[in-house]
Design a protein around this motif. Structure first.
Motif, PDB file in Angstrom:
ATOM      1  N   HIS A   1      37.089  40.390  40.972  1.00 23.59           N
ATOM      2  CA  HIS A   1      38.368  41.057  41.215  1.00 23.59           C
ATOM      3  C   HIS A   1      39.472  40.007  41.172  1.00 23.59           C
ATOM      4  CE1 HIS A   1      41.578  43.210  43.294  1.00 23.59           C
ATOM      5  NE2 HIS A   1      40.914  44.338  43.067  1.00 23.59           N
ATOM      6  N   SER A   2      40.604  40.352  40.597  1.00 21.99           N
ATOM      7  CA  SER A   2      41.683  39.373  40.428  1.00 21.99           C
ATOM      8  C   SER A   2      42.146  38.772  41.750  1.00 21.99           C
ATOM      9  CB  SER A   2      42.866  40.023  39.704  1.00 21.99           C
ATOM     10  OG  SER A   2      43.341  41.150  40.433  1.00 21.99           O
ATOM     11  N   ASP A   3      42.145  39.564  42.835  1.00 15.80           N
ATOM     12  CA  ASP A   3      42.555  39.039  44.143  1.00 15.80           C
ATOM     13  C   ASP A   3      41.539  38.027  44.675  1.00 15.80           C
ATOM     14  OD1 ASP A   3      44.800  40.610  44.078  1.00 15.80           O
ATOM     15  OD2 ASP A   3      43.974  42.191  45.355  1.00 15.80           O
ATOM     16  N   GLU A   4      40.260  38.269  44.398  1.00 15.00           N
ATOM     17  CA  GLU A   4      39.229  37.328  44.827  1.00 15.00           C
ATOM     18  C   GLU A   4      39.326  36.031  44.023  1.00 15.00           C
ATOM     19  OE1 GLU A   4      36.871  38.199  47.525  1.00 15.00           O
ATOM     20  OE2 GLU A   4      38.673  39.423  47.609  1.00 15.00           O
ATOM     21  N   GLU A   5      39.546  36.155  42.731  1.00 15.84           N
ATOM     22  CA  GLU A   5      39.694  34.970  41.895  1.00 15.84           C
ATOM     23  C   GLU A   5      40.900  34.145  42.345  1.00 15.84           C
ATOM     24  OE1 GLU A   5      41.337  34.503  37.543  1.00 15.84           O
ATOM     25  OE2 GLU A   5      39.192  35.027  37.448  1.00 15.84           O
ATOM     26  N   ALA A   6      41.982  34.827  42.702  1.00 18.21           N
ATOM     27  CA  ALA A   6      43.177  34.118  43.156  1.00 18.21           C
ATOM     28  C   ALA A   6      42.905  33.324  44.427  1.00 18.21           C
ATOM     29  CB  ALA A   6      44.320  35.111  43.379  1.00 18.21           C
ATOM     30  N   LYS A   7      42.135  33.893  45.357  1.00 16.65           N
ATOM     31  CA  LYS A   7      41.784  33.182  46.588  1.00 16.65           C
ATOM     32  C   LYS A   7      40.940  31.954  46.288  1.00 16.65           C
ATOM     33  CE  LYS A   7      43.521  35.622  50.044  1.00 16.65           C
ATOM     34  NZ  LYS A   7      44.373  35.020  51.097  1.00 16.65           N
ATOM     35  N   LEU A   8      40.008  32.102  45.364  1.00 12.79           N
ATOM     36  CA  LEU A   8      39.112  30.996  45.035  1.00 12.79           C
ATOM     37  C   LEU A   8      39.838  29.856  44.329  1.00 12.79           C
ATOM     38  CD1 LEU A   8      36.031  33.036  43.818  1.00 12.79           C
ATOM     39  CD2 LEU A   8      35.954  31.295  45.601  1.00 12.79           C
ATOM     40  N   THR A   9      40.743  30.192  43.434  1.00 13.07           N
ATOM     41  CA  THR A   9      41.394  29.156  42.626  1.00 13.07           C
ATOM     42  C   THR A   9      42.591  28.508  43.318  1.00 13.07           C
ATOM     43  OG1 THR A   9      42.729  30.857  41.521  1.00 13.07           O
ATOM     44  CG2 THR A   9      40.679  30.208  40.451  1.00 13.07           C
TER      45      THR A   9
ATOM     46  N   SER B   1      42.913  27.835  46.596  1.00 22.88           N
ATOM     47  CA  SER B   1      42.612  27.163  47.856  1.00 22.88           C
ATOM     48  C   SER B   1      42.657  25.645  47.694  1.00 22.88           C
ATOM     49  CB  SER B   1      41.243  27.608  48.360  1.00 22.88           C
ATOM     50  OG  SER B   1      40.252  27.346  47.402  1.00 22.88           O
ATOM     51  N   VAL B   2      42.472  24.925  48.810  1.00 25.52           N
ATOM     52  CA  VAL B   2      42.516  23.468  48.829  1.00 25.52           C
ATOM     53  C   VAL B   2      41.542  22.903  47.803  1.00 25.52           C
ATOM     54  CG1 VAL B   2      42.102  21.429  50.244  1.00 25.52           C
ATOM     55  CG2 VAL B   2      43.180  23.449  51.244  1.00 25.52           C
ATOM     56  N   GLY B   3      41.998  21.911  47.014  1.00 18.37           N
ATOM     57  CA  GLY B   3      41.173  21.386  45.939  1.00 18.37           C
ATOM     58  C   GLY B   3      41.067  22.407  44.830  1.00 18.37           C
ATOM     59  N   ARG B   4      42.194  22.765  44.255  1.00 15.96           N
ATOM     60  CA  ARG B   4      42.257  23.860  43.283  1.00 15.96           C
ATOM     61  C   ARG B   4      41.192  23.741  42.198  1.00 15.96           C
ATOM     62  NH1 ARG B   4      47.272  26.682  43.052  1.00 15.96           N
ATOM     63  NH2 ARG B   4      48.683  26.015  44.712  1.00 15.96           N
ATOM     64  N   ILE B   5      40.641  24.869  41.811  1.00 18.43           N
ATOM     65  CA  ILE B   5      39.659  24.910  40.740  1.00 18.43           C
ATOM     66  C   ILE B   5      40.137  25.894  39.682  1.00 18.43           C
ATOM     67  CG2 ILE B   5      37.707  24.269  42.204  1.00 18.43           C
ATOM     68  CD1 ILE B   5      36.970  27.241  42.330  1.00 18.43           C
ATOM     69  N   SER B   6      39.578  25.769  38.494  1.00 22.38           N
ATOM     70  CA  SER B   6      39.958  26.649  37.396  1.00 22.38           C
ATOM     71  C   SER B   6      39.295  28.015  37.558  1.00 22.38           C
ATOM     72  CB  SER B   6      39.520  26.034  36.067  1.00 22.38           C
ATOM     73  OG  SER B   6      38.106  26.007  35.992  1.00 22.38           O
TER      74      SER B   6
ATOM     75  N   ALA C   1      31.924  30.415  37.848  1.00 18.91           N
ATOM     76  CA  ALA C   1      30.609  29.771  37.911  1.00 18.91           C
ATOM     77  C   ALA C   1      30.085  29.721  39.344  1.00 18.91           C
ATOM     78  CB  ALA C   1      30.696  28.356  37.331  1.00 18.91           C
ATOM     79  N   ILE C   2      30.961  29.422  40.294  1.00 15.37           N
ATOM     80  CA  ILE C   2      30.548  29.360  41.700  1.00 15.37           C
ATOM     81  C   ILE C   2      30.076  30.742  42.162  1.00 15.37           C
ATOM     82  CG2 ILE C   2      31.392  29.009  44.055  1.00 15.37           C
ATOM     83  CD1 ILE C   2      33.240  26.813  42.862  1.00 15.37           C
ATOM     84  N   ALA C   3      30.829  31.774  41.806  1.00 16.97           N
ATOM     85  CA  ALA C   3      30.426  33.129  42.193  1.00 16.97           C
ATOM     86  C   ALA C   3      29.101  33.516  41.544  1.00 16.97           C
ATOM     87  CB  ALA C   3      31.524  34.118  41.813  1.00 16.97           C
ATOM     88  N   LEU C   4      28.925  33.146  40.281  1.00 15.45           N
ATOM     89  CA  LEU C   4      27.670  33.455  39.604  1.00 15.45           C
ATOM     90  C   LEU C   4      26.492  32.728  40.231  1.00 15.45           C
ATOM     91  CD1 LEU C   4      28.735  33.646  35.865  1.00 15.45           C
ATOM     92  CD2 LEU C   4      27.302  35.313  37.039  1.00 15.45           C
ATOM     93  N   SER C   5      26.732  31.536  40.758  1.00 11.53           N
ATOM     94  CA  SER C   5      25.623  30.806  41.381  1.00 11.53           C
ATOM     95  C   SER C   5      25.129  31.529  42.629  1.00 11.53           C
ATOM     96  CB  SER C   5      26.026  29.366  41.700  1.00 11.53           C
ATOM     97  OG  SER C   5      27.051  29.288  42.659  1.00 11.53           O
ATOM     98  N   ALA C   6      26.015  32.246  43.331  1.00 11.39           N
ATOM     99  CA  ALA C   6      25.576  33.042  44.479  1.00 11.39           C
ATOM    100  C   ALA C   6      24.642  34.154  44.030  1.00 11.39           C
ATOM    101  CB  ALA C   6      26.784  33.630  45.202  1.00 11.39           C
ATOM    102  N   ILE C   7      24.940  34.774  42.895  1.00 12.77           N
ATOM    103  CA  ILE C   7      24.086  35.838  42.356  1.00 12.77           C
ATOM    104  C   ILE C   7      22.749  35.262  41.888  1.00 12.77           C
ATOM    105  CG2 ILE C   7      23.860  37.443  40.413  1.00 12.77           C
ATOM    106  CD1 ILE C   7      26.778  38.145  40.769  1.00 12.77           C
TER     107      ILE C   7
END
Length: 246
Positions: free
Chosen positions: A81-89, A91-96, A102-108
């Protein structure tokens, strides 16, 4: 930003593994908190780590583990979800966005490997990545849309293993296939569904207990776990554990 008391810091210290003489850079990791409603209760899936593991042996944990490079190259049925992606990217130590994916897929992936649960949609799926062959064999397309970003925690410095862990949640109804024998890695000796209150009383790491408390508060305010909610972030800042809100 909120600091932790000395007692709370001590509990986190005891929940981590041995010290290292050299500072280690934390590795990206992800954990999945799988939930199920049963009457008025919410149950959570926990697994006991094998006693032979160097990291948290014998503790009950959520399925999870390190993010692998191959996770970034897996096709999905639905994106974050775009809101979830926004929270992930953001946050501190910004990621692409690709790293967040990839991080979310690793949980799956880890939930399949450790618990034998494949989250996604039934349908033809193809990849040559070894760790994703279970999804190919069982005809499941991984799906990121059900995931909710619940919390983030970084292992303190000077530990033998350090992880920058993102905690996600999903519901049991998002599981397309449940393998009766559990996951192929056998990292978790026992899988149990526990009410949230009982899970907090189990033999779990202190950070796990803290995340469960955060989740209970969020569920009380938002039983359906809508996307884009505030996310607590635990880390060490100037030798002091703090809780920030992302």
């Amino acid at each position: 930003m909120e600091g932790m008391t000395k007692a709370e810091v001590g509990r986190v210290e005891r929940g981590t593994i041995a010290h290292s003489s050299q500072p280690m850079r934390p590795r990206d990791a992800a954990t999945l908190i799988l939930l199920e409603r049963k009457g008025d209760e919410v149950l959570v899936l926990m697994g006991r780590r094998h006693a032979g593991h160097a990291f948290m042996p014998g503790k009950f944990v959520f399925p999870g583990g390190r993010t692998d490079p191959a996770d970034s190259r897996i096709a999905v049925a639905t994106p974050l979800h775009s809101d979830e992606e926004a929270k992930l990217t953001a946050s501190v130590g910004r990621i692409s966005p690709s790293r967040a994916r990839a991080i979310a897929l690793s949980a799956i992936r880890e939930t399949y490997e450790e618990a034998g649960l494949l989250i996604g949609r039934k349908g033809a799926f193809a990849t040559d990545k070894r760790d994703w062959q279970g999804f190919v064999e069982h005809g499941v397309q991984p799906s990121l849309a059900p995931l909710r970003f619940i919390a983030r925690a970084i292992t303190p410095p000077n530990r033998v293993r350090r992880f920058d862990t993102r905690f996600f949640s999903a519901w049991r109804g998002d599981v397309a296939v449940e393998l009766p024998g559990g996951g192929p890695t056998n990292e978790l000796e026992e899988l149990v569904w526990l009410p949230l209150a009982k899970a907090r009383e189990a033999d779990i790491p202190d950070i796990t207990r803290t995340i469960l408390q955060e989740l209970e508060r969020r569920l009380a305010d938002d039983p359906h776990l809508r996307p884009g909610a505030a996310v607590p972030f635990y880390r060490l800042v100037r030798n002091r554990f703090v809780r920030e809100i992302l």
